[in-house]
Design a protein around this motif. Structure first.
Motif, PDB file in Angstrom:
ATOM      1  N   GLY A 131      24.204  63.100  48.091  1.00 47.42           N
ATOM      2  CA  GLY A 131      23.630  64.242  47.395  1.00 47.42           C
ATOM      3  C   GLY A 131      24.092  65.557  47.995  1.00 47.42           C
ATOM      4  O   GLY A 131      24.406  66.512  47.270  1.00 47.42           O
ATOM      5  N   LEU A 132      24.154  65.600  49.312  1.00 47.06           N
ATOM      6  CA  LEU A 132      24.613  66.814  49.990  1.00 47.06           C
ATOM      7  C   LEU A 132      26.085  67.091  49.688  1.00 47.06           C
ATOM      8  O   LEU A 132      26.494  68.246  49.536  1.00 47.06           O
TER       9      LEU A 132
ATOM     10  N   SER B 260      30.171  70.300  46.691  1.00 46.84           N
ATOM     11  CA  SER B 260      31.304  70.327  45.763  1.00 46.84           C
ATOM     12  C   SER B 260      30.959  71.008  44.442  1.00 46.84           C
ATOM     13  O   SER B 260      31.785  71.047  43.531  1.00 46.84           O
ATOM     14  N   GLY B 261      29.732  71.540  44.344  1.00 44.79           N
ATOM     15  CA  GLY B 261      29.350  72.282  43.151  1.00 44.79           C
ATOM     16  C   GLY B 261      28.854  71.433  42.000  1.00 44.79           C
ATOM     17  O   GLY B 261      28.654  71.943  40.890  1.00 44.79           O
ATOM     18  N   GLN B 262      28.630  70.155  42.226  1.00 51.71           N
ATOM     19  CA  GLN B 262      28.120  69.269  41.174  1.00 51.71           C
ATOM     20  C   GLN B 262      26.591  69.263  41.238  1.00 51.71           C
ATOM     21  O   GLN B 262      25.957  68.285  41.617  1.00 51.71           O
ATOM     22  N   TYR B 263      26.018  70.414  40.866  1.00 47.45           N
ATOM     23  CA  TYR B 263      24.612  70.674  41.112  1.00 47.45           C
ATOM     24  C   TYR B 263      23.679  69.786  40.296  1.00 47.45           C
ATOM     25  O   TYR B 263      22.659  69.302  40.805  1.00 47.45           O
ATOM     26  N   GLY B 264      23.996  69.580  39.035  1.00 47.26           N
ATOM     27  CA  GLY B 264      23.132  68.742  38.205  1.00 47.26           C
ATOM     28  C   GLY B 264      23.044  67.322  38.730  1.00 47.26           C
ATOM     29  O   GLY B 264      21.960  66.732  38.790  1.00 47.26           O
ATOM     30  N   GLN B 265      24.197  66.756  39.118  1.00 45.40           N
ATOM     31  CA  GLN B 265      24.212  65.398  39.655  1.00 45.40           C
ATOM     32  C   GLN B 265      23.463  65.327  40.984  1.00 45.40           C
ATOM     33  O   GLN B 265      22.773  64.339  41.272  1.00 45.40           O
TER      34      GLN B 265
END
Length: 288
Positions: free
Chosen positions: A56-57, A62-67
């Protein structure tokens, strides 16, 4: 015959004891295996959850905030007893607030953390974020005041700032009397705060807004005299001139305004106010 029967009975007893011993030993071995398996499963499960949190971190970085949010919330929902579940919730809320710009969702996640893990180390930070969201993103100063009070009750190194925020909430609600009380509490409780000059200035403003001109004038004078190098000293002098004008003390007001010429940053406002006071003085002279 009798001897043979006794011997057979002893053999049966010996055989039974041996079977019981072997059976007990097998049970003990089974218990040890199961216990070891349980420990292995727990250790392996803990490592698996740690890897999920780390993933998750990585998604956040990496900017994949929704995931990342989905993973953190799933980790909390599926494993609420996981020791890092509070951190997973805090991470989810922070992403919702800062990166996804979803203040209402972030607020609910912060509140969930506070409700389910009241002793977690992340709670104090979550409570402050709740206050900030209420005040600056949801424009609900009433709820923000309650949230700031929770953080203040915990006591910390930045309590003067939190006290200031709460006083400012009352100010925004036009409750100038209570705002002044909170500002005065800050002065009394945190005399070494670097906000002292500003707080005294804002106390003067509350008096002015309530039409309490003598009190406002005294408070403005204190700022100008006690903290002359503060940027609020200039604002206090301008505020004092305004109050003096309202009290018909025009000459002193004009003197203060003229002294501010060249050093007061809001030149247009200063010129307009100075011209206004001069006109009033001229009118009074003509009337005489």
């Amino acid at each position: 015959m009798k001897k043979r029967l006794l011997m057979e009975e002893r053999q049966r007893q010996t055989s039974g004891s041996r079977k019981r011993f072997i059976g007990g030993l097998l049970v003990l071995v089974l218990i040890v295996i199961l216990a070891g398996g349980g420990l292995w499963y727990r250790a392996n499960g803990q490592a698996r959850l740690d890897r999920t949190l780390a993933k998750g971190l990585e998604l956040r970085e990496s900017g994949q905030y929704g995931q990342a949010v989905a993973l953190f919330l799933n980790l909390y929902e599926k494993h609420p007893g996981y020791q890092e579940a509070p951190e997973a919730l805090y991470q989810a809320a922070e992403i919702q607030e800062i990166y996804l710009r979803r203040p209402a969702e972030a607020l609910l996640t912060y509140l969930l953390l506070e409700r389910d893990y009241p002793e977690a180390q992340q709670v104090a930070a979550a409570q402050e974020r709740v206050a900030v969201l209420y005040k600056y993103r949801l424009n609900d100063c009433g709820q923000a005041i309650a949230a700031y009070q929770k953080v203040l009750d915990r006591s910390g190194p930045e309590n003067d700032r939190l006290q200031y925020e709460m006083a400012d909430c009352y100010f925004r609600l036009n409750n100038f009397e209570q705002s002044r009380i909170e500002f005065e509490n800050l002065l009394n409780n945190y005399p070494l705060s670097d906000r002292i000059a500003e707080v005294q200035y804002r106390i003067a403003v509350t008096y002015a807004l309530e039409g309490k001109r003598p009190e406002a004038a005294a408070a403005y004078r204190r700022v100008a005299e006690d903290w002359p190098d503060s940027p609020y000293a200039l604002e206090a002098r301008f505020g004092l001139a305004t109050v003096l004008e309202e009290q018909e003390e025009l000459r002193e007001a004009l003197q203060i305004l003229e002294d501010l010429d060249g050093i007061y940053p809001k030149t247009d406002i200063l010129k307009k106010k100075t011209d206004q006071v001069r006109e009033r003085i001229d009118k009074k002279k003509k009337a005489i």
